[in-house]
Structures are given as structure tokens and as C-alpha cells.
Scaffold this active site. Sequence first.
Site, PDB file in Angstrom:
ATOM      1  N   SER A 160       0.861  -1.178   0.000  1.00  0.00           N
ATOM      2  CA  SER A 160       0.000   0.000   0.000  1.00  0.00           C
ATOM      3  C   SER A 160       0.902   1.235   0.000  1.00  0.00           C
ATOM      4  O   SER A 160       1.975   1.208  -0.617  1.00  0.00           O
ATOM      5  CB  SER A 160      -0.936  -0.065   1.212  1.00  0.00           C
TER       6      SER A 160
ATOM      7  N   HIS B  81      -2.560  -1.215  -3.459  1.00  0.00           N
ATOM      8  CA  HIS B  81      -3.617  -0.196  -3.360  1.00  0.00           C
ATOM      9  C   HIS B  81      -3.214   0.990  -4.220  1.00  0.00           C
ATOM     10  O   HIS B  81      -2.116   1.515  -4.079  1.00  0.00           O
ATOM     11  CB  HIS B  81      -3.773   0.284  -1.911  1.00  0.00           C
TER      12      HIS B  81
ATOM     13  N   ASP C 181      -4.545  -3.774   6.215  1.00  0.00           N
ATOM     14  CA  ASP C 181      -4.806  -4.811   5.218  1.00  0.00           C
ATOM     15  C   ASP C 181      -3.628  -5.791   5.170  1.00  0.00           C
ATOM     16  O   ASP C 181      -2.478  -5.394   5.360  1.00  0.00           O
ATOM     17  CB  ASP C 181      -5.023  -4.154   3.840  1.00  0.00           C
TER      18      ASP C 181
END
Lengths: 192, 272
Positions: free
Chosen positions: A18, A45, A137
Site C-alpha cells: 500500500s 492499493h 490490510d
Amino acid sequence: MAKSDLSNIPGCVVIGGSAGSLKVILSLVTALDARLPFPVVIVLHRKNDASSLEHLLNDRCPLRVKEAEDKEDLAPGTVYLAPPDYHLLIESDHSLSLDASEKVLWSRPSIDVTFQSAAEAFGHHVLAILLSGANNDGASGLEYIRHHGGQIIVQDPDNAEIPVMPRAALARLRPDLLLPDYAMAAAINHFL
Amino acid sequence: MTLFVTDEEMALLLYDIQDLYGYDFNAYAKASLKRRINRLFALDRFPSFAEFRFRLRTDTAYFGRFIEQITVNVTEMFRDPAFYLALRKEVLPLLATYPFIRVWHAGCSTGEEVYSMAILLREANLLHKSILYATDINPQVVQQAASGVFSMQHMKQYSENYILSGGRHDFSSYYTAGNNKVLFDVSFKKHMVFSTHNLAAESSFNEFQLIVCRNVLIYFEKELQARVFDLFDTSLERLGFLALGSKESLRLSPANAKFRQVSEQKIWRKVI
């Protein structure tokens, strides 16, 4: 890094990243060995923009990099990118499915979703790598992979641009390896 | 670690559901379906799989909830604005030549895309000769779609999508607001027909000039995808259009030979 730390040749490598992980992924794919006998699946992401990331990675990576397409079969020596705004799942026949359902932990694609499906599809033949990021996440996905006997690398929080995501994972499990960004590619290539 | 439904247990559930309710989920993409089932299992806090299964077998109302929760109903108005821009520029001018336009929204969910299409048709001055058939496997969402009522909270984003799709009007002129909800112009409804329809089991019910089925086929296995493409093929007039989701394609299906992609967007035209 001791080579014996990772012993199982993976059927599939899954990488989740991310905020702060694009740089890591760029240098990682640049250093991958062209002869890798397994697919590499990357969940990053990112904004829902044109798929320029695919080209960016393809220009550097000795392996073929492509955006994952619905129902295509995973092929060895290929790097798959989760498309923006879809979850990416691996089916038990090692094909890929996309899923446009609700975000998970405010993320779509969700690293957890891909990691869990990788564990289901490949059992202990998964090598999962979790990189820099600003949310949680990936942590529960890694737990799931651990539960199925897969191998786990987490980016060293001291080395991560944004250490929140690696730290969230480390709070829940001890990875097989804790590595800085520059050692990631070698850890994958050492299976050759 | 959370309790998960195993592959064998999922197979049992799917068998029960087909046996008792006539819905066949066996050709759905398994990884995604399993995730949805696990999600519901956790959401409703069943202490064991046996209780989950018992509830599904014995409680018809709960089966309704199962259908609602297992099917994905994430949608928005003018989702992927570039797609709607392509419809405006590349498809509607050709549909305009027909005396009567029939559109099928297959897997319409809560109706956001149906209303988006109605707005496009009205702005192209075609709505008066159009009928939009909107179907979904899930009766609950079909009912919601038919109400023409939507939540206020997304209107700002829908308005932005609408503008990006080439809309030139004031988006809020299409609805009246109140109580955190909006009611879309009731005159749209005269051109809409809502019904349940199961793509995995039911056949064609009309001939259309345009079929819109976006982010539905990704939940099906390849074989079911091919069957649904055949269904769309028989449901489309020659030179009719088929519109799919941004990551869906006819390419891997046998029906592909009869179609030609006519846009950078996922729009195909039946050429044979």
C-alpha cells in the site's frame, strides 16, 4: 539471509503493498530472475487511473507483467497485477477471478482477499510478502496463509516508508523472514 | 482464527439450495462465492456450520437473506463515466434510427444503472420510444430498483460521474429530495419494466437492441459465462449492442465470433 529460512518452493508468490510500497515493488520486479518457475501476483492499493502501472513495471521486469484478467489461468514466470477497484481471487484450478464487491478495510483490491484465496488454492505452496502501507490490510490474510502452512516475508518496519501495515502484521504473527526492501527480490530468486 | 465454511460444506449448501429452492449456484466462481458465504456465516454469527445449514434448509425467509447477501449489489449511477460517454457518442446515435428501442439491464441490482440509462435516453430525446427491462436474480433489489428511491448520500458523487459522462444538465433536476432519500422523476418509470430473472437458469424473453450486463459475469465460471453469452446472443437483434463491465470480455467465449468490439469501452456489436 540464510537460504534455509525459506525451504518450500512456492507454487505462487503473492505480494501486498500500500502507501510507500510502489518504489519497493519497482525495484523488486526489476531484480526478479527471468527463469522463475512460478507466477507472482501483486496487489497494490492505488488510484483508479489508466493502467500505466502495468507498463511501468513491464519496462523494468525481466518477466512478463500484465494486469490480471477475469478467468485467465495463472502461468509460471508471469507477474499479475490486481486491477484497480476489483478484488482479485485465485480459484482452486489456479485461474483468476475478479470481484467488484464491497471494499474490505476500505480497500479494493484487498490484500486480505487475495492472500486468503491464495492460501485456499495453493495451501502451503504460497510465499506471501507484505510491504509498506498505512492500514491493516494483509495481516489477517497472512494469518490465513500461516494457518495453511505457507511462507511469509514482511518488510522490516524500520525499512518501510510507512510502517503501519508491516507492524499490524507483526502484531499478529512472526514471519519466516523480516527483510528490508533491497533483499526481497533475492528471497524470491533463491528458489532457482 | 475465524471459523470458515469448507469446500465440502459449501458443496452441501449449494446442493440443498438447488434441491429446496431451485437456485443453482454450482456454476458460480467458487473463490468469490465461498468468500460471500463465509462473510454471511460470520455476519450472522452462527456457532457452527450445522446450524447455518439447518437455518437455510428450514427458514425460507432466511434463504431470502442468503440470496441478498451472496449476490453482489455494489453499483452506482454513471459508474465508469467514460463508458456512459461512449454510450452517448457511439451507441445512442445508432439506436436513434430505430422506431422502438428495447434495452435489457441484466443483473440490474438496485437500479442505479437503469436510471443512468434512462437519463441518457431522455437527453438524447429517445426515452419516449424506449423501454428498459431491468432484471436481477435477487427479488429484494428488484423491488428497491422499481421504487425509484435512492439514498441521498451518494448524489454528490453521482452528479460528478454524470458530468464526467458528458451530462450538461443540473443532475439534481432529475430527482426530488427529502428525508435523506431522493425520488427520481416518476415519469422515468413509465419506460421501465422490473422483474426477477436468473441468468444461470432462465431463457431469453425478448429481442433487444442493447443489453447491459456489467460486473455480473465475473461471478460466474467460464462455462456459465459462455452460456450467458449465448443467451445474450439469442436475445439481441442483429446489429444490437452488448455492454459489459470494465474488466469483462467476450474474447474467451465461443459467441465472440458473432460480435465485434466497437469502442474502447467494453461495447460489442452483433455483426452476424
